[in-house]
Design an enzyme around this catalytic site. Structure first.
Site, short mmCIF file in Angstrom:
data_model
loop_
_atom_site.label_atom_id
_atom_site.label_comp_id
_atom_site.label_asym_id
_atom_site.label_seq_id
_atom_site.Cartn_x
_atom_site.Cartn_y
_atom_site.Cartn_z
N PRO A 127 -10.65 14.99 -45.28
CA PRO A 127 -10.40 14.52 -46.66
C PRO A 127 -9.31 15.36 -47.36
O PRO A 127 -8.49 14.81 -48.08
CB PRO A 127 -11.76 14.67 -47.33
CG PRO A 127 -12.75 14.55 -46.22
CD PRO A 127 -12.09 15.13 -45.01
N GLN A 280 25.71 -17.12 -42.53
CA GLN A 280 26.08 -15.73 -42.22
C GLN A 280 25.12 -14.72 -42.86
O GLN A 280 24.94 -13.63 -42.33
CB GLN A 280 27.52 -15.47 -42.65
CG GLN A 280 28.50 -16.20 -41.74
CD GLN A 280 29.95 -15.91 -42.07
OE1 GLN A 280 30.26 -15.45 -43.17
NE2 GLN A 280 30.83 -16.19 -41.14
N GLU A 364 -0.12 9.65 -37.09
CA GLU A 364 0.48 10.60 -36.15
C GLU A 364 1.69 11.32 -36.79
O GLU A 364 2.65 11.67 -36.12
CB GLU A 364 0.81 9.93 -34.81
CG GLU A 364 -0.47 9.37 -34.17
CD GLU A 364 -0.42 9.19 -32.67
OE1 GLU A 364 0.42 9.78 -32.00
OE2 GLU A 364 -1.30 8.45 -32.16
N GLY A 365 1.57 11.54 -38.10
CA GLY A 365 2.61 12.25 -38.85
C GLY A 365 3.45 11.28 -39.67
O GLY A 365 4.09 10.39 -39.12
N1 COS Z 1 4.30 22.16 -29.70
C1 COS Z 1 3.68 23.33 -29.44
N2 COS Z 1 3.36 24.22 -30.40
C2 COS Z 1 3.69 23.89 -31.67
C3 COS Z 1 4.33 22.69 -32.02
C4 COS Z 1 4.65 21.80 -30.96
N3 COS Z 1 5.25 20.66 -31.21
N4 COS Z 1 4.52 22.64 -33.34
C5 COS Z 1 4.02 23.79 -33.83
N5 COS Z 1 3.52 24.54 -32.82
C6 COS Z 1 2.91 25.84 -32.91
C7 COS Z 1 3.89 26.79 -33.56
O1 COS Z 1 4.74 27.38 -32.59
C8 COS Z 1 3.00 27.81 -34.19
O2 COS Z 1 2.58 28.75 -33.22
P1 COS Z 1 2.86 30.31 -33.44
O3 COS Z 1 2.02 30.64 -34.64
O4 COS Z 1 2.39 30.93 -32.18
O5 COS Z 1 4.31 30.43 -33.70
C9 COS Z 1 1.78 27.02 -34.60
O6 COS Z 1 1.79 25.83 -33.80
C10 COS Z 1 1.81 26.64 -36.06
O7 COS Z 1 2.97 25.88 -36.32
P2 COS Z 1 3.60 25.79 -37.77
O8 COS Z 1 3.72 27.16 -38.35
O9 COS Z 1 4.84 24.98 -37.66
O10 COS Z 1 2.48 24.96 -38.59
P3 COS Z 1 2.50 24.38 -40.07
O11 COS Z 1 1.12 24.42 -40.55
O12 COS Z 1 3.54 25.05 -40.89
O13 COS Z 1 2.96 22.86 -40.00
C11 COS Z 1 3.20 20.61 -39.27
C12 COS Z 1 3.07 22.11 -38.94
C13 COS Z 1 3.45 20.24 -40.69
C14 COS Z 1 4.37 20.13 -38.43
C15 COS Z 1 1.87 20.04 -38.77
O14 COS Z 1 0.83 20.44 -39.62
C16 COS Z 1 1.88 18.57 -38.61
O15 COS Z 1 2.38 18.03 -37.62
N6 COS Z 1 1.29 17.86 -39.59
C17 COS Z 1 1.09 16.44 -39.47
C18 COS Z 1 -0.24 16.20 -38.83
C19 COS Z 1 -0.34 14.81 -38.35
O16 COS Z 1 0.52 14.31 -37.65
N7 COS Z 1 -1.44 14.18 -38.68
C20 COS Z 1 -1.68 12.86 -38.23
C21 COS Z 1 -3.11 12.76 -37.91
S1 COS Z 1 -3.42 12.58 -36.28
S2 COS Z 1 -3.33 10.63 -36.05
#
Ligand code: COS
Length: 386
Positions: A127, A280, A364-365
């Site tokens: 949530p 067109q 998925e983001g």
């Molecule tokens: N592959 C492997 N590792 C990854 C990665 C990737 N694509 N992206 C990030 N990481 C790792 C980072 O390297 C970091 O590790 P270290 O601490 O060892 O450096 C760790 O994960 C944290 O990454 P980050 O600091 O980038 O995290 P944030 O919280 O700042 O944000 C986002 C990351 C915003 C990109 C992430 O929260 C995200 O993708 N959010 C969207 C979530 C989503 O898609 N939800 C949909 C629901 S599922 S259907």
């Protein structure tokens, strides 16, 4: 493994025929009933579609990424709920196990997931933790040989049907860093695990989501994915990289379907004494949609091939998801416009696709998260190169 070209062509042809002959005729019925008929689910199983991305040694087809996106494009040519039926088993519900699971976990779950006997879900969103996934509050507290889970997961795709959840939870206090996020394989039904009512959605009828609630839900320590605490967030990110590419391919398929329907309608619909396709301004819409869908297809294929070579494609997968999901939104909007009044009426199905594709820009983001991922990676790479 890469299939030989004859086997792959056969699989693609069979999937395309299944979509065209069995699924497309059911689109209106499935939307009305909000349910996919059992016989169709069985056909998905018989064709092996639940196990596309599961390695062969665990009973799946073991497709590589290029092969998988080609199948996803075919499945994209019909109501997205059909792809969603097999989406979690191939993608976010199984890939955590494939990538980071222990051998025991792989043996225990992957064969049943590949057969479609077991449905899996990916329980990340909460949530108060959507885009900011690492702010999750669900807690898993170690208690002897067990973990005790407490928290709520939201909008979980296929949860009403799932027998297995990949659940992300903190293995220490909520204020601590993302290093304390771990993933658990939680079977359902399970004491302490309950489901909320099915969510009422804007579109994608036939695919179901709901809350998943953990109240002192005890799971054995062997449920910890990969047997390691603190690596769950990275697992989630890797799984999402892959999932984003798969969703992009589905967007390409849906766009190509909408373009085909729009073209057919424009060629048969007469106004001012000629087919509207001769005008067109209609041609401009058709051409823009064709061009954008082609661009998305090229991006998806190129990124999938790169991924198969072992290169990290987090930036490119995010670029594919951003472009392809926004693209299919524009294509669906033009389809409604080309169909005119008919595009707004439910019997033609175009307004349903318009609503269905809206989700692609969110799950998925979101598009904004893809932008953030792309730009952050650009800056990181530039700093590393300096
Ligand atoms: N592959 C492997 N590792 C990854 C990665 C990737 N694509 N992206 C990030 N990481 C790792 C980072 O390297 C970091 O590790 P270290 O601490 O060892 O450096 C760790 O994960 C944290 O990454 P980050 O600091 O980038 O995290 P944030 O919280 O700042 O944000 C986002 C990351 C915003 C990109 C992430 O929260 C995200 O993708 N959010 C969207 C979530 C989503 O898609 N939800 C949909 C629901 S599922 S259907």
């Amino acid at each position: 493994m890469a299939l030989d070209s004859e086997t792959l062509d056969h699989l693609i042809d069979t999937t395309a025929r299944f979509v065209r002959e069995r699924l497309v005729p059911l689109e209106a019925q499935v939307a009305r009933d909000d349910a996919i008929p059992e016989g169709i689910k069985q056909q998905f199983r018989d064709l092996g579609l639940f196990g596309l991305a599961i390695p062969e040694e665990y009973g799946g087809l073991g497709l590589n990424m290029e092969e998988e996106v080609r199948i996803a494009i075919e499945l994209g040519r019909t109501s997205p709920c059909f792809r969603s039926l097999i989406g979690t088993n191939n993608g976010i519900g199984s890939q955590g196990i494939v990538m980071d699971g222990t051998e025991d976990q792989k043996q225990k779950y992957l064969p049943r997931l590949a057969l479609g006997e077991l449905i899996s879900s990916f329980a990340l969103t909460e949530p108060d933790a959507g885009s900011d996934a690492s702010s999750m509050r669900t807690i898993a507290k170690k208690d002897g040989a067990e973990y005790v889970l407490n928290g709520t997961k939201r909008f979980i795709t296929n949860a009403p049907h799932a027998g297995l959840f990949t659940v992300f939870a903190r293995t220490s206090d909520p204020a601590s860093s993302k290093d304390k996020i771990s993933a658990f394989l939680v079977e359902a039904p399970m004491p302490g695990l309950s489901l909320g009512p099915k969510d009422k959605k804007m579109g994608q009828s036939g695919s179901h989501t709901c809350d998943v609630i953990f109240e002192n839900c005890r799971v054995p320590a062997t449920a910890l994915l990969g047997g390691a605490e603190g690596v769950g967030f990275r697992t989630a990110m890797k799984v999402l990289d892959r999932g984003r590419l798969h969703i992009s391919a589905v967007c390409v398929g849906m766009a190509e379907r909408l373009i085909a329907d729009s073209l057919a309608y424009a060629m048969e619909r007469n106004q001012f004494g000629q087919p509207i396709a001769e005008f067109q301004l209609i041609q401009a819409m058709l051409a823009d949609s064709k061009t954008e869908a082609y661009a998305a297809r090229c991006m998806v294929m190129e990124t999938a091939r790169a991924k198969d070579t072992g290169v990290t494609v987090a930036t490119e997968a995010a670029a594919c998801k951003l472009f392809a999901s926004e693209m299919v939104g524009r294509v669906a909007d033009r389809a409604v416009q080309i169909f005119g009044g008919a595009g707004y009426m439910s019997e033609y199905g175009i307004e349903r696709f318009y609503r269905d594709v809206r989700l692609f820009r969110i799950y998925e983001g979101t598009s904004q998260i893809q932008q953030l991922v792309i730009a952050r990676n650009m800056i990181r790479d530039a700093k590393a190169a300096a």
